[in-house]
Design a protein around this motif. Structure first.
Motif, PDB file in Angstrom:
ATOM      1  N   GLY A   1     -32.915 -80.909 -42.012  1.00 12.68           N
ATOM      2  CA  GLY A   1     -33.754 -79.794 -42.422  1.00 12.68           C
ATOM      3  C   GLY A   1     -33.027 -78.849 -43.360  1.00 12.68           C
ATOM      4  O   GLY A   1     -33.602 -78.374 -44.359  1.00 12.68           O
ATOM      5  N   TYR A   2     -31.763 -78.571 -43.064  1.00 14.36           N
ATOM      6  CA  TYR A   2     -30.955 -77.723 -43.950  1.00 14.36           C
ATOM      7  C   TYR A   2     -30.767 -78.385 -45.309  1.00 14.36           C
ATOM      8  O   TYR A   2     -30.907 -77.747 -46.362  1.00 14.36           O
ATOM      9  CB  TYR A   2     -29.588 -77.451 -43.311  1.00 14.36           C
ATOM     10  N   VAL A   3     -30.434 -79.662 -45.297  1.00 19.31           N
ATOM     11  CA  VAL A   3     -30.212 -80.373 -46.560  1.00 19.31           C
ATOM     12  C   VAL A   3     -31.480 -80.371 -47.399  1.00 19.31           C
ATOM     13  O   VAL A   3     -31.436 -80.162 -48.617  1.00 19.31           O
ATOM     14  CB  VAL A   3     -29.726 -81.812 -46.308  1.00 19.31           C
ATOM     15  N   ARG A   4     -32.612 -80.589 -46.759  1.00 19.15           N
ATOM     16  CA  ARG A   4     -33.884 -80.619 -47.479  1.00 19.15           C
ATOM     17  C   ARG A   4     -34.141 -79.278 -48.185  1.00 19.15           C
ATOM     18  O   ARG A   4     -34.528 -79.240 -49.365  1.00 19.15           O
ATOM     19  CB  ARG A   4     -35.029 -80.929 -46.513  1.00 19.15           C
ATOM     20  N   GLU A   5     -33.897 -78.196 -47.491  1.00 22.91           N
ATOM     21  CA  GLU A   5     -34.127 -76.871 -48.061  1.00 22.91           C
ATOM     22  C   GLU A   5     -33.165 -76.586 -49.218  1.00 22.91           C
ATOM     23  O   GLU A   5     -33.564 -76.070 -50.265  1.00 22.91           O
ATOM     24  CB  GLU A   5     -33.972 -75.813 -46.967  1.00 22.91           C
TER      25      GLU A   5
ATOM     26  N   PRO B   1     -36.903 -85.501 -51.149  1.00 20.61           N
ATOM     27  CA  PRO B   1     -37.131 -85.423 -52.598  1.00 20.61           C
ATOM     28  C   PRO B   1     -35.973 -84.687 -53.281  1.00 20.61           C
ATOM     29  O   PRO B   1     -35.490 -83.681 -52.777  1.00 20.61           O
ATOM     30  CB  PRO B   1     -38.436 -84.612 -52.707  1.00 20.61           C
ATOM     31  N   GLY B   2     -35.522 -85.202 -54.401  1.00 18.38           N
ATOM     32  CA  GLY B   2     -34.428 -84.566 -55.126  1.00 18.38           C
ATOM     33  C   GLY B   2     -33.068 -85.153 -54.824  1.00 18.38           C
ATOM     34  O   GLY B   2     -32.131 -84.970 -55.596  1.00 18.38           O
ATOM     35  N   VAL B   3     -32.939 -85.857 -53.697  1.00 18.90           N
ATOM     36  CA  VAL B   3     -31.658 -86.507 -53.372  1.00 18.90           C
ATOM     37  C   VAL B   3     -31.636 -87.876 -54.052  1.00 18.90           C
ATOM     38  O   VAL B   3     -32.446 -88.753 -53.739  1.00 18.90           O
ATOM     39  CB  VAL B   3     -31.469 -86.660 -51.853  1.00 18.90           C
ATOM     40  N   SER B   4     -30.723 -88.055 -54.998  1.00 18.95           N
ATOM     41  CA  SER B   4     -30.671 -89.306 -55.758  1.00 18.95           C
ATOM     42  C   SER B   4     -29.487 -90.182 -55.378  1.00 18.95           C
ATOM     43  O   SER B   4     -29.518 -91.386 -55.616  1.00 18.95           O
ATOM     44  CB  SER B   4     -30.630 -89.011 -57.255  1.00 18.95           C
ATOM     45  N   ILE B   5     -28.451 -89.595 -54.796  1.00 21.31           N
ATOM     46  CA  ILE B   5     -27.253 -90.353 -54.429  1.00 21.31           C
ATOM     47  C   ILE B   5     -26.837 -89.953 -53.018  1.00 21.31           C
ATOM     48  O   ILE B   5     -26.820 -88.764 -52.679  1.00 21.31           O
ATOM     49  CB  ILE B   5     -26.081 -90.079 -55.394  1.00 21.31           C
ATOM     50  N   ILE B   6     -26.476 -90.945 -52.212  1.00 19.75           N
ATOM     51  CA  ILE B   6     -25.906 -90.687 -50.889  1.00 19.75           C
ATOM     52  C   ILE B   6     -24.586 -91.452 -50.808  1.00 19.75           C
ATOM     53  O   ILE B   6     -24.553 -92.671 -50.975  1.00 19.75           O
ATOM     54  CB  ILE B   6     -26.833 -91.130 -49.753  1.00 19.75           C
ATOM     55  N   SER B   7     -23.521 -90.729 -50.586  1.00 18.56           N
ATOM     56  CA  SER B   7     -22.194 -91.335 -50.487  1.00 18.56           C
ATOM     57  C   SER B   7     -21.548 -90.914 -49.177  1.00 18.56           C
ATOM     58  O   SER B   7     -22.006 -89.973 -48.519  1.00 18.56           O
ATOM     59  CB  SER B   7     -21.321 -90.921 -51.672  1.00 18.56           C
TER      60      SER B   7
END
Length: 331
Positions: free
Chosen positions: A69-73, A109-115
């Motif tokens: 939830g924090y990351v999304r915001e 939405p908006g997160v394009s890369i996860i490492s």
């Protein structure tokens, strides 16, 4: 050691701490820290983590839904093209449900890369498959030596098996997950190992989209560990006496830039405190270090070392407010 699970009902925010939650350093990359446990005792650990830590008092684990939830915001605030880098002052793969966390971040939405950063000890074919299916883009693998004895010494545990780590590295390369090998260079300790690691990275095909190697400079920290006899290089020495000669020998670029990862400057979450400011915090939980507590004010965590109070309000002075990470001392 005290173990604390941080949930949405805990009253502990996920901004302001170095040890858990989300860290925004003013770029398109967010550090996502779900936990802080570690299974190694590396003699150069910057935060004295691991089973034999002399200073660490508390382990944190963040509820997945609360963290997402924090990351999304924050990702919405940052705008499209955010990278979520799952890291930790310890080993992120000790977090229960790490693949589920990756899958949840993938849906934002908006997160394009996860490492993700990992020491590789908990990686195997099954976990690589799970992380691949969840949508992980890149693994940054901490591998500091290929010689079995030296690798074991640098891991600080007798069970460390570098052959298992290299097998897992090969499994990552065979998947859709990119692999970056990230050794810490310790002058006069693993000098001969760095060229071997470079050759290994090239041999297995690491770095399909991103750089194959991210060699790290050893730094000495107040509460960290430091191997005897290791001198801290200046950045000039690190680049010109270490990385540049290795670049020439390997025929590949080792001096990296944020642009190599698509990282760019972005608006930062506004600061809530300034250095020198006096404020009242509510003490909510034990801190990472012995004698430290976590205070809360203005919806931020404030770490308070040398704190003699376990609950209630406390007047403090902010002594550090860098990158949205707040440290204060009692007044």
């Amino acid at each position: 050691m005290t173990h604390i699970r941080i949930t949405g009902d805990s009253g502990i925010p996920l901004l302001g701490s170095l040890y858990f939650g989300v860290i925004d350093r003013g770029t398109s990359l967010l550090q996502v820290r779900p936990s802080c446990g570690c299974n190694l005792n590396c003699p150069f650990c910057s935060v004295d983590a691991g089973p034999e830590s002399r200073t660490r008092a508390t382990s944190y684990e963040v509820e997945r839904e609360y963290l997402v939830g924090y990351v999304r915001e924050i990702a919405e605030f940052k705008g499209p093209g955010v990278e979520c880098h799952i890291d930790s002052p310890g080993e992120p793969m000790m977090y229960r449900g790490i693949a589920e966390l990756v899958a949840d971040l993938r849906k934002i939405p908006g997160v394009s890369i996860i490492s993700m950063q990992t020491n590789g000890t908990l990686l195997d074919a099954a976990s690589v498959d799970a992380l691949e299916s969840a949508g992980l883009d890149r693994i940054n693998l901490s591998l500091h030596a290929l010689d079995p004895d030296l690798a074991r010494t640098l891991a600080g545990v007798p069970s460390y098996d570098v052959e298992k780590i290299t097998e897992s590295a090969r499994a990552v390369v065979k998947s859709r997950i990119d692999l970056l090998i990230a050794p810490v260079y310790l002058p006069k300790i693993n000098d001969a190992e760095i060229p071997r690691i470079i050759r290994f990275a090239k041999e297995i095909g690491a770095g399909k989209k991103y750089p194959a190697l991210g060699i790290q400079k050893f730094e000495r920290y107040r509460y960290g560990r430091s191997p005897k006899g290791v001198k801290v290089q200046s950045w000039w020495q690190f680049y010109n006496r270490s990385l540049r000669p290795w670049e020439k020998e390997a025929g590949m670029r080792l001096v990296l830039r944020p642009a190599d990862f698509g990282t760019e400057r972005r608006k930062r979450i506004p600061d809530c405190f300034t250095t020198g400011e006096k404020v009242t915090v509510e003490i909510r939980a034990p801190g990472w270090l012995n004698g430290e507590m976590l205070g809360v004010a203005r919806d931020r965590v404030v770490s308070v070392p040398k704190c003699g109070k376990e609950r209630g309000n406390l007047r403090v002075k902010i002594v550090s407010a860098k990158d949205g990470i707040y440290i204060a001392l009692p007044i």
